[in-house]
Design a protein around this motif. Sequence first.
Motif, PDB file in Angstrom:
ATOM      1  N   GLN A   1       0.841  -1.195   0.000  1.00 36.41           N
ATOM      2  CA  GLN A   1       0.000   0.000   0.000  1.00 36.41           C
ATOM      3  C   GLN A   1       0.877   1.245   0.000  1.00 36.41           C
ATOM      4  O   GLN A   1       1.941   1.272   0.621  1.00 36.41           O
ATOM      5  CB  GLN A   1      -0.929   0.009   1.214  1.00 36.41           C
ATOM      6  CG  GLN A   1      -1.925  -1.135   1.249  1.00 36.41           C
ATOM      7  CD  GLN A   1      -2.984  -1.027   0.171  1.00 36.41           C
ATOM      8  OE1 GLN A   1      -3.373   0.061  -0.224  1.00 36.41           O
ATOM      9  NE2 GLN A   1      -3.455  -2.170  -0.310  1.00 36.41           N
TER      10      GLN A   1
ATOM     11  N   TRP B   1      -2.123  -2.093  12.391  1.00 36.52           N
ATOM     12  CA  TRP B   1      -2.245  -3.180  11.416  1.00 36.52           C
ATOM     13  C   TRP B   1      -1.448  -4.398  11.881  1.00 36.52           C
ATOM     14  O   TRP B   1      -0.300  -4.282  12.302  1.00 36.52           O
ATOM     15  CB  TRP B   1      -1.739  -2.719  10.056  1.00 36.52           C
ATOM     16  CG  TRP B   1      -2.356  -3.511   8.948  1.00 36.52           C
ATOM     17  CD1 TRP B   1      -1.952  -4.720   8.479  1.00 36.52           C
ATOM     18  CD2 TRP B   1      -3.524  -3.155   8.200  1.00 36.52           C
ATOM     19  NE1 TRP B   1      -2.780  -5.157   7.476  1.00 36.52           N
ATOM     20  CE2 TRP B   1      -3.765  -4.214   7.285  1.00 36.52           C
ATOM     21  CE3 TRP B   1      -4.388  -2.063   8.212  1.00 36.52           C
ATOM     22  CZ2 TRP B   1      -4.816  -4.202   6.385  1.00 36.52           C
ATOM     23  CZ3 TRP B   1      -5.441  -2.050   7.315  1.00 36.52           C
ATOM     24  CH2 TRP B   1      -5.651  -3.096   6.422  1.00 36.52           C
TER      25      TRP B   1
ATOM     26  N   THR C   1      -1.583  -7.536   4.485  1.00 37.98           N
ATOM     27  CA  THR C   1      -3.026  -7.777   4.410  1.00 37.98           C
ATOM     28  C   THR C   1      -3.338  -9.213   4.807  1.00 37.98           C
ATOM     29  O   THR C   1      -4.396  -9.488   5.381  1.00 37.98           O
ATOM     30  CB  THR C   1      -3.551  -7.493   2.991  1.00 37.98           C
ATOM     31  OG1 THR C   1      -2.784  -8.251   2.035  1.00 37.98           O
ATOM     32  CG2 THR C   1      -3.438  -6.012   2.654  1.00 37.98           C
TER      33      THR C   1
ATOM     34  N   ASP D   1      -6.063 -10.829   7.491  1.00 39.11           N
ATOM     35  CA  ASP D   1      -6.983 -11.912   7.139  1.00 39.11           C
ATOM     36  C   ASP D   1      -6.967 -13.009   8.198  1.00 39.11           C
ATOM     37  O   ASP D   1      -7.996 -13.620   8.492  1.00 39.11           O
ATOM     38  CB  ASP D   1      -6.626 -12.492   5.772  1.00 39.11           C
ATOM     39  CG  ASP D   1      -7.002 -11.570   4.618  1.00 39.11           C
ATOM     40  OD1 ASP D   1      -7.801 -10.646   4.844  1.00 39.11           O
ATOM     41  OD2 ASP D   1      -6.488 -11.790   3.509  1.00 39.11           O
TER      42      ASP D   1
ATOM     43  N   SER E   1     -10.370  -9.963   4.146  1.00 39.90           N
ATOM     44  CA  SER E   1     -10.496  -8.534   3.827  1.00 39.90           C
ATOM     45  C   SER E   1     -10.726  -8.271   2.346  1.00 39.90           C
ATOM     46  O   SER E   1     -11.279  -7.241   1.973  1.00 39.90           O
ATOM     47  CB  SER E   1      -9.228  -7.794   4.275  1.00 39.90           C
ATOM     48  OG  SER E   1      -8.104  -8.256   3.526  1.00 39.90           O
TER      49      SER E   1
ATOM     50  N   LEU F   1      -8.284  -7.774   0.465  1.00 37.41           N
ATOM     51  CA  LEU F   1      -7.124  -6.952   0.094  1.00 37.41           C
ATOM     52  C   LEU F   1      -5.938  -7.806  -0.330  1.00 37.41           C
ATOM     53  O   LEU F   1      -5.043  -7.323  -1.018  1.00 37.41           O
ATOM     54  CB  LEU F   1      -6.712  -6.057   1.266  1.00 37.41           C
ATOM     55  CG  LEU F   1      -7.764  -5.066   1.779  1.00 37.41           C
ATOM     56  CD1 LEU F   1      -7.268  -4.385   3.058  1.00 37.41           C
ATOM     57  CD2 LEU F   1      -8.080  -4.041   0.718  1.00 37.41           C
ATOM     58  N   THR F   2      -5.936  -9.068   0.096  1.00 35.26           N
ATOM     59  CA  THR F   2      -4.811  -9.940  -0.219  1.00 35.26           C
ATOM     60  C   THR F   2      -5.025 -10.587  -1.586  1.00 35.26           C
ATOM     61  O   THR F   2      -6.039 -11.273  -1.790  1.00 35.26           O
ATOM     62  CB  THR F   2      -4.664 -11.046   0.844  1.00 35.26           C
ATOM     63  OG1 THR F   2      -4.560 -10.449   2.129  1.00 35.26           O
ATOM     64  CG2 THR F   2      -3.441 -11.902   0.567  1.00 35.26           C
TER      65      THR F   2
END
Length: 210
Positions: A17, A51, A62, A66, A77, A79-80
């Motif tokens: 990110q 995080w 990410t 999870d 999420s 996001l992974t």
Amino acid sequence: MNYNAKNWYWSGQPQGQSGTIIFSSAKGAVVAATDPGYQAFLAAGGIATPWPLDPVSRVATTAALDVVLSGAGLPPSGLTPPTPAQLLAYAEALRGKIAAGGISVNIAASGAPPQLVEVGTDTAGLALLANAVQLTSTAPGTPYNWDQAEPVTLTGAQIVAIQVAVGLFNQLLFSQKTAIRAAIAAGTITTFAQIDTPASAGLPAWPANS
């Protein structure tokens, strides 16, 4: 404020990110710092949890989030990025779902108005079709009553034509999965959404259940 994994926030800059992001487990998505729900959370005395870190690299990822979400019985999420194996398994599951979804076969003679027959392509439907095909060889000339919303009587030739149509339908599905497998290996397909909509990766759409 007591911790509630199903309605909580995590904040940080996970690997990959470009900046700090805030994840809401209630929404299952990244939210802005100005999000009303997040602002209410802060106003009630809540503090976003830093995080989560990968246990080996000690880097925020990410995937680490999870793991936390999974431990709380929550979905990942999103996001992974999925692994190639996960993408291929998803493609196979989708192929199987479409394969069992049934098709409509036009049995009308060339030039005649369409006459559609509804064909079940799940295990039970395929077994009925196999029995019908067997009947055409063991008792040639016997009409076959096909049960559907508007029942029809089929000839042996029409039964065989339906079997051919189902076979071609499945071959299209296998060809699509083969193309998707190649696209996954080439890195062209990297998301589940691309498998749902192959055109986004330059591939034909999945065969339709109609």
